[in-house]
Design an enzyme around this catalytic site. Sequence first.
Site, short mmCIF file in Angstrom:
data_model
loop_
_atom_site.label_atom_id
_atom_site.label_comp_id
_atom_site.label_asym_id
_atom_site.label_seq_id
_atom_site.Cartn_x
_atom_site.Cartn_y
_atom_site.Cartn_z
N ARG A 53 0.99 -1.05 -0.01
CA ARG A 53 0.19 -0.07 -0.07
C ARG A 53 0.85 1.34 0.23
O ARG A 53 2.19 1.21 0.26
CB ARG A 53 -0.91 -0.02 1.16
CG ARG A 53 -0.85 -0.87 2.38
CD ARG A 53 0.34 0.22 3.16
NE ARG A 53 0.22 1.36 3.50
CZ ARG A 53 1.07 2.22 3.66
NH1 ARG A 53 2.28 1.80 3.75
NH2 ARG A 53 0.67 3.50 3.75
N GLY A 54 0.25 2.35 -0.15
CA GLY A 54 0.93 3.54 -0.40
C GLY A 54 1.25 3.79 -1.71
O GLY A 54 1.35 3.00 -2.70
N ALA A 55 0.86 5.38 -2.07
CA ALA A 55 1.04 5.50 -3.32
C ALA A 55 1.99 5.03 -4.35
O ALA A 55 1.56 4.41 -5.41
CB ALA A 55 0.61 6.90 -3.67
N ARG A 90 -7.11 -0.04 -6.73
CA ARG A 90 -7.37 1.03 -5.96
C ARG A 90 -7.70 2.20 -6.81
O ARG A 90 -6.79 2.43 -7.58
CB ARG A 90 -6.40 0.96 -4.97
CG ARG A 90 -6.22 -0.30 -4.26
CD ARG A 90 -5.37 0.06 -2.87
NE ARG A 90 -6.09 0.94 -2.03
CZ ARG A 90 -5.32 1.50 -0.84
NH1 ARG A 90 -4.06 1.39 -0.70
NH2 ARG A 90 -5.84 2.17 0.06
N GLN A 201 -2.14 2.61 9.93
CA GLN A 201 -0.80 2.48 9.22
C GLN A 201 0.28 3.39 10.05
O GLN A 201 1.47 3.11 9.99
CB GLN A 201 -1.08 3.19 7.84
CG GLN A 201 -1.84 2.37 6.66
CD GLN A 201 -3.24 2.85 6.70
OE1 GLN A 201 -4.00 3.26 7.76
NE2 GLN A 201 -3.91 2.54 5.78
N ASP A 242 -1.92 11.02 -2.20
CA ASP A 242 -2.29 10.02 -3.01
C ASP A 242 -2.52 10.53 -4.40
O ASP A 242 -2.58 9.70 -5.45
CB ASP A 242 -3.42 9.25 -2.52
CG ASP A 242 -3.05 8.18 -1.33
OD1 ASP A 242 -3.04 8.84 -0.26
OD2 ASP A 242 -2.46 7.36 -1.37
N ASN A 252 -5.36 12.64 0.63
CA ASN A 252 -4.37 11.80 1.22
C ASN A 252 -5.22 10.95 2.33
O ASN A 252 -6.50 11.12 2.28
CB ASN A 252 -3.35 12.66 1.91
CG ASN A 252 -2.25 11.73 2.75
OD1 ASN A 252 -1.86 10.77 2.14
ND2 ASN A 252 -2.00 11.78 3.90
N LYS A 253 -4.78 10.15 3.06
CA LYS A 253 -5.61 9.33 4.07
C LYS A 253 -6.47 10.02 4.98
O LYS A 253 -6.20 11.10 5.30
CB LYS A 253 -4.45 8.63 5.09
CG LYS A 253 -4.89 7.65 5.97
CD LYS A 253 -5.75 6.59 5.45
CE LYS A 253 -5.22 5.66 4.35
NZ LYS A 253 -6.24 4.97 3.48
O1 MRU Z 1 -4.43 3.22 2.18
P1 MRU Z 1 -3.17 3.61 2.23
O2 MRU Z 1 -2.44 2.84 3.11
O3 MRU Z 1 -2.52 2.93 0.64
O4 MRU Z 1 -2.95 4.89 2.10
C1 MRU Z 1 -1.58 5.48 2.24
C2 MRU Z 1 -1.65 7.16 2.06
O5 MRU Z 1 -2.70 7.80 2.29
C3 MRU Z 1 -0.32 7.97 1.99
O6 MRU Z 1 -0.24 9.02 3.10
C4 MRU Z 1 0.17 8.10 0.95
O7 MRU Z 1 0.02 7.10 -0.05
C5 MRU Z 1 1.44 8.60 0.72
S1 MRU Z 1 2.62 7.31 0.59
C6 MRU Z 1 4.26 7.93 0.39
#
Ligand code: MRU
Length: 362
Positions: A53-55, A90, A201, A242, A252-253
């Site tokens: 996970r993470g962009a 996603r 996370q 994201d 973002n999250k």
């Molecule tokens: O749902 P996730 O865990 O994939 O969400 C991740 C985030 O929102 C991060 O803050 C974002 O992707 C930045 S990652 C460098």
Amino acid sequence: MRVSGQPTRPIRAAPERDAVWVIDQRALPHRLVVERLADVAAVRRAIADMWVRGAPLIGATAAYGMALQAGVDASDAAIVQTAAHLQSARPTAVNLAWAVQRMLRKLLPMPQDERQAAAWDEADALAEEDVAVNQAIGRHGLALITAIAARRPGPVQVLTHCNAGWLATVDWGTATSPVYQAHAAGVPLHVWVDETRPRNQGAGLTAWELGHEGVVHTVVADNAGGHLMQRGQVDLVLVGCDRVTARGDVCNKIGTYLKALAAFDNRVPFYVAMPTSTLDLTLADGLAEIPIEERSAREVTHLAGRLADGRVAEVQITPDGSAAANPAFDVTPARLVSGLITEHGIVDADETALRALMLGRR
Ligand code: MRU
């Protein structure tokens, strides 16, 4: 970055170019589990179910998914279909589409028999570029931290949300890269880590990463940030993203927006670490246009954790029958963003600055 002193990345291509190895992030922080993904179905499942996970990391993983497909059937129809299949895993982080489309742009003009090798080369290049981009973000963000450190004694207090760390990228992280570089440079700092419900996370991943790098940190409940800012206990909010629109709205999250509001009210600088692969110049109004992923209600109604006997278990925290909703991201309007830390430098969150930044770079 390091785990128990060993250089570790969340993704590695198998040298045989027949699979990709990833850390299954669902098991952290209690167990370090590495899984082998050997086909497109496995790659898509790992993205959708958030093993990775993470962009930036989901983009890199999908690029390797495209390479795996090219080894099975590299026809136009097959790779175009795989691209769509991976991209739909996603919806919110634009890096996924960015990576898959980059792979298509590389492969489609090529003869079919050259596509497999080229796909692995391109996926490797994309992954290594991510590392360099995040290092550069760290260098630019370091200047913010050192400027604060120069103004007053004591550790610089950074607050971060979710995990924009090395686990969310190929290495370094985005929002954590300035932190790691400041730590390595001997700048005293302390990180407030939002737990980041519902999937935690922050508590499970960011805290684990920072601990292995020796960065002093404290995990706080998501609702603590405003209180800490009112008391002058936060110098800088540093988050990832994201998707960022042309006018600088930041997705973002979930929960990031509330941190930005609290930062604005308390005149705490709110910076977003943004690799330009996360910039979506096709969109303007983030609130109206960015698709927000709605995840399973079970992520809200249940929590996983380690029991006293060491076993990891899941417990239900809501009454039977209560409905739960789980929007996974939110949008912070550009007006609340102090600046975007990109690999090319820090820019304002506005259309003129972002278009100027990208002019001639694509
Ligand atoms: O749902 P996730 O865990 O994939 O969400 C991740 C985030 O929102 C991060 O803050 C974002 O992707 C930045 S990652 C460098």
